[in-house]
Design a protein around this motif. Structure first.
Motif, PDB file in Angstrom:
ATOM      1  N   GLY A 121       0.771  -1.239   0.000  1.00  0.00           N
ATOM      2  CA  GLY A 121       0.000   0.000   0.000  1.00  0.00           C
ATOM      3  C   GLY A 121       0.795   1.279   0.000  1.00  0.00           C
ATOM      4  O   GLY A 121       0.216   2.365   0.107  1.00  0.00           O
ATOM      5  N   HIS A 149      -0.046   4.391  -2.277  1.00  0.00           N
ATOM      6  CA  HIS A 149      -1.238   5.218  -2.039  1.00  0.00           C
ATOM      7  C   HIS A 149      -0.807   6.569  -1.481  1.00  0.00           C
ATOM      8  O   HIS A 149       0.044   6.639  -0.610  1.00  0.00           O
ATOM      9  N   ASP A 168      -8.622   6.707  -4.017  1.00  0.00           N
ATOM     10  CA  ASP A 168      -7.625   5.673  -4.312  1.00  0.00           C
ATOM     11  C   ASP A 168      -6.657   6.205  -5.378  1.00  0.00           C
ATOM     12  O   ASP A 168      -6.688   5.800  -6.548  1.00  0.00           O
ATOM     13  N   ARG A 222      -2.838   6.703  -6.624  1.00  0.00           N
ATOM     14  CA  ARG A 222      -1.518   6.093  -6.497  1.00  0.00           C
ATOM     15  C   ARG A 222      -0.449   7.030  -7.060  1.00  0.00           C
ATOM     16  O   ARG A 222      -0.695   7.778  -8.006  1.00  0.00           O
ATOM     17  N   TRP A 264      -9.146   6.081   2.191  1.00  0.00           N
ATOM     18  CA  TRP A 264      -8.313   5.213   1.351  1.00  0.00           C
ATOM     19  C   TRP A 264      -9.121   4.696   0.161  1.00  0.00           C
ATOM     20  O   TRP A 264      -8.620   4.605  -0.965  1.00  0.00           O
ATOM     21  N   VAL A 265     -10.394   4.346   0.412  1.00  0.00           N
ATOM     22  CA  VAL A 265     -11.241   3.793  -0.641  1.00  0.00           C
ATOM     23  C   VAL A 265     -11.757   4.885  -1.572  1.00  0.00           C
ATOM     24  O   VAL A 265     -11.745   4.743  -2.802  1.00  0.00           O
TER      25      VAL A 265
END
Length: 293
Positions: free
Chosen positions: A24, A27, A92, A94, A88-89
């Motif tokens: 992760g 992220h 999302d 990156r 986080w959801v």
């Protein structure tokens, strides 16, 4: 040929391991996870010191109970986990992580800049919260409802102040500096650890004020004074700004936790504002004044 960037040889093995082993990390909110984990771990460390009655306690006439810790700690853990998980959801996003680690010079330089600039911001954010009556009485008073601080109480703040404090922390790295991710994650973890330290109620050997000259470092002992005398010691990581702007109350004058204090009364017409003058101190002061009148 393009000039080759110096290699971060000393930090490269650690960075390679992180890239390969930690899930992760790409992220963009991974730093908030670092902060959350550091907050819980450091609070548990100081909770152990409280429950074990360690001698590093500043106000040795008062100790938080397990119930005190659960009442203020459990809601924060739930909120932080939910906030991190939902964010986080929803976002999302990156980021591309560099393959090279920062050099020690880059790491140290950027860490110092983030600490100094962030502390400058939070000094004035904190002082503003005290300066304006509406902010003091309706927002910052939530935090000052704890006159005798302990680790979990450090995060007990109004949501708007929590947002303001986070902005003071991330404004420099996110909007101006753009440090290496490794340096940023280390910074947010260290910042969080020092936040818990200053509200821990313990005078631990690794507090910054033990190591920086001219009493320029913050820590549990300097900040404990702020909860007695809330017009002093607004600093966080450092006491530099308190010294420069004449709001510094030195630890040597109060340590190891002075309970027989006269509260700051701000003039003849001052009245205690909720959360800012401990009731016992105000009562004792009034009784003393009546005897002298």
């Amino acid at each position: 040929e393009e000039e080759q960037r110096p290699s971060g040889a000393l930090l490269q093995p650690a960075w390679d391991w992180i890239l390969q082993s930690v899930p992760g990390i790409s992220h963009f909110l991974f730093g908030s996870v670092c902060a959350c984990v550091t907050f819980v771990a450091s609070c548990l460390y100081f909770s152990y010191k409280d429950l074990a009655r360690h001698d590093s306690k500043i106000q040795k006439d008062w100790w938080p109970t397990l119930n005190d810790m659960l009442v203020v700690g459990v809601p924060q853990i739930i909120i932080y986990i939910l906030a991190n998980g939902i964010s986080w959801v929803i976002w999302d996003i990156r980021i591309d992580l560099p393959k090279e680690a920062p050099t020690l010079w880059e790491f140290g330089r950027d860490l110092a800049i983030m600490l100094i600039v962030g502390d400058y911001y939070i000094y004035f954010e904190h002082r503003t919260m005290h300066q304006f009556v509406y902010l003091r009485d309706n927002i910052h008073s939530v935090h000052h409802s704890y006159k005798k601080v302990f680790s979990w109480a450090g995060g007990w703040v109004h949501p708007l102040e929590d947002l303001a404090a986070v902005l003071t922390q991330v404004a420099c790295p996110v909007f101006f500096l753009r440090p290496h991710p490794l340096c940023f994650w280390f910074f947010v973890s260290l910042w969080t650890l020092l936040l818990v330290d200053e509200h821990s109620g313990h005078d631990v050997w690794w507090s910054p004020y033990y190591y920086l000259p001219f009493a320029a470092g913050g820590g549990g002992a300097p900040h404990d004074i702020h909860h007695y005398k809330p017009h002093t010691n607004f600093g966080f990581v450092f006491n530099i700004w308190d010294i420069l702007f004449n709001t510094m109350q030195y630890v040597t004058e109060w340590y190891p936790g002075k309970t027989d204090f006269e509260p700051y009364v701000g003039g003849k017409d001052f009245r205690p504002v909720k959360g800012f003058v401990p009731t016992e101190g105000w009562t004792a002061y009034n009784q003393k004044q009546k005897k002298t009148d």
